[in-house]
Structures are given as structure tokens and as C-alpha cells.
Design an enzyme around this catalytic site. Sequence first.
Site, PDB file in Angstrom:
ATOM      1  N   ARG A  58       0.895  -1.031   0.000  1.00  0.00           N
ATOM      2  CA  ARG A  58       0.056  -0.071   0.007  1.00  0.00           C
ATOM      3  C   ARG A  58       0.782   1.179   0.036  1.00  0.00           C
ATOM      4  NH1 ARG A  58      -3.189  -3.923   3.064  1.00  0.00           N
ATOM      5  NH2 ARG A  58      -2.110  -3.321   4.698  1.00  0.00           N
ATOM      6  N   GLU A  95       5.248 -10.910  14.831  1.00  0.00           N
ATOM      7  CA  GLU A  95       4.772 -11.862  15.976  1.00  0.00           C
ATOM      8  C   GLU A  95       5.243 -13.260  16.095  1.00  0.00           C
ATOM      9  OE1 GLU A  95       0.331 -12.195  18.279  1.00  0.00           O
ATOM     10  OE2 GLU A  95       0.546 -11.471  16.346  1.00  0.00           O
TER      11      GLU A  95
HETATM   12  P1  AMP Z   1       4.175  -2.520  11.413  1.00  0.00           P
HETATM   13  O1  AMP Z   1       5.678  -3.259  10.551  1.00  0.00           O
HETATM   14  O2  AMP Z   1       3.932  -3.257  12.524  1.00  0.00           O
HETATM   15  O3  AMP Z   1       4.431  -1.091  11.486  1.00  0.00           O
HETATM   16  O4  AMP Z   1       3.117  -2.752  10.234  1.00  0.00           O
HETATM   17  C1  AMP Z   1       2.950  -2.034   9.314  1.00  0.00           C
HETATM   18  C2  AMP Z   1       2.404  -2.906   8.049  1.00  0.00           C
HETATM   19  O5  AMP Z   1       1.574  -3.564   8.327  1.00  0.00           O
HETATM   20  C3  AMP Z   1       1.818  -1.820   7.275  1.00  0.00           C
HETATM   21  O6  AMP Z   1       2.304  -1.690   6.050  1.00  0.00           O
HETATM   22  C4  AMP Z   1       0.379  -1.911   7.251  1.00  0.00           C
HETATM   23  O7  AMP Z   1      -0.085  -2.123   6.064  1.00  0.00           O
HETATM   24  C5  AMP Z   1       0.274  -3.172   7.791  1.00  0.00           C
HETATM   25  N1  AMP Z   1      -0.853  -3.185   9.363  1.00  0.00           N
HETATM   26  C6  AMP Z   1      -0.384  -3.545  10.223  1.00  0.00           C
HETATM   27  N2  AMP Z   1      -1.480  -3.353  11.114  1.00  0.00           N
HETATM   28  C7  AMP Z   1      -2.354  -2.924  10.450  1.00  0.00           C
HETATM   29  C8  AMP Z   1      -3.749  -2.671  10.690  1.00  0.00           C
HETATM   30  N3  AMP Z   1      -4.531  -2.675  11.914  1.00  0.00           N
HETATM   31  N4  AMP Z   1      -4.393  -2.149   9.797  1.00  0.00           N
HETATM   32  C9  AMP Z   1      -4.077  -2.040   8.552  1.00  0.00           C
HETATM   33  N5  AMP Z   1      -2.832  -2.448   8.089  1.00  0.00           N
HETATM   34  C10 AMP Z   1      -2.140  -2.816   9.029  1.00  0.00           C
END
Ligand code: AMP
Length: 173
Positions: A58, A95
Site C-alpha cells: 500500500r 509476531e
Molecule cells: P508494522 O511493521 O507493525 O508497523 O506494520 C505495518 C504494516 O502492516 C503496514 O504496511 C500496514 O499496511 C500493515 N498493518 C499493520 N497493522 C495494520 C492494521 N491494524 N490495519 C491495516 N494495516 C495494518
Amino acid sequence: MDLAAIIRNVPDFPKPGIQFKDITTVLLQPSAMREIVQGWAARYADYRLDAIVGVEARGFIFGAALAYEMNLPFVPARKKGKLPAETVSESFALEYGTDTVEMHVDALKTGQRVIIVDDLLATGGTVEAVARLVRRLGAEPVEAAFVVELPPLGGRAKLAGLPVHALVEFMVE
Ligand code: AMP
């Protein structure tokens, strides 16, 4: 524009307990996209940027739109095994298990200043790994830009040293 109202919340996707912030409803509204991209372009007009880095998948949508608007190169950071030429790789913890992001070694040059763009900041693991890739190529991530931030997940702290800019916050995990 009430961006928080435009983003769709999908409970329990992709698994129970997750509040999924669905930005496809933003993509359906050209006026919202325009406001997001033009807002970022105005913010970064004086940052002396050399490229925009977008995170699969995205982050490609928002990052490529920003690169086009600012007349800058767009650099994709992709999941492992997708980029065809020589790459650098960085892994980060999920996770359960790990994930890997890659960039082409010739996508950035020493001293170049970039913004990293993704749709959403959760734990920060993804963009932290992309920032490592950028630095390994000798370039400088000057800020990470997101449409959405989920502050309870602590991504901002994880990206310590890299400024974070987000347009809307949701206080969910
Ligand atoms: P992080 O590495 O944990 O910051 O996760 C970020 C990535 O996971 C991004 O590319 C988001 O598109 C996706 N993502 C994580 N949590 C969500 C959520 N609650 N809703 C939508 N996309 C999420």
C-alpha cells in the site's frame, strides 16, 4: 476532510482482535487522495529530497503518487524475492517468525535524501527495516510519512532517530 471517517475499520481482519484500517475507501475518493498527496508535497517542498521510497504494497500507492506530484524518482521496497536485479535485504521480527524487505542496490546513491512512505504505522518493524536498507545504500531517510498511525503499538519509539509524520491516529492496538 475528515480522513478518520473515510478510512474503513474492519474488525477481526485478518484474525480475531485486529482492527484493520482499510485505506481502499480513501482510494475511492480522488479529493481525499489529492489532499493527502498535495499536503505531503507542500510539507516536503523544501526538504531537498532526491527520491521517495514506498513500502510494498500500500506504500506503493501513496508513495508513487507523491513521487509523481514532486517530480522525484520512486523506489520500491519489496518483499523478499520480488526484485529481479541485485538487492540488499533486511529482516525484521513479526509476531511469529520474521519477514524480509529488499531494495535494488542501485536504487539510491550515497548522500541522497529520501522520505519513506507507507499507509500505516503499527509496531514500526517494517519501516525500521526499510530505513536500514536506505542507510546501507548510503542514503539518508529524513522522515517516514504515513496516512495512519496506531500509537498504542509503539512504532514511533521503534523508529527512534527517524521523524514520523502521520495524518490520522487511531488509539487501537
Ligand atoms: P508494522 O511493521 O507493525 O508497523 O506494520 C505495518 C504494516 O502492516 C503496514 O504496511 C500496514 O499496511 C500493515 N498493518 C499493520 N497493522 C495494520 C492494521 N491494524 N490495519 C491495516 N494495516 C495494518
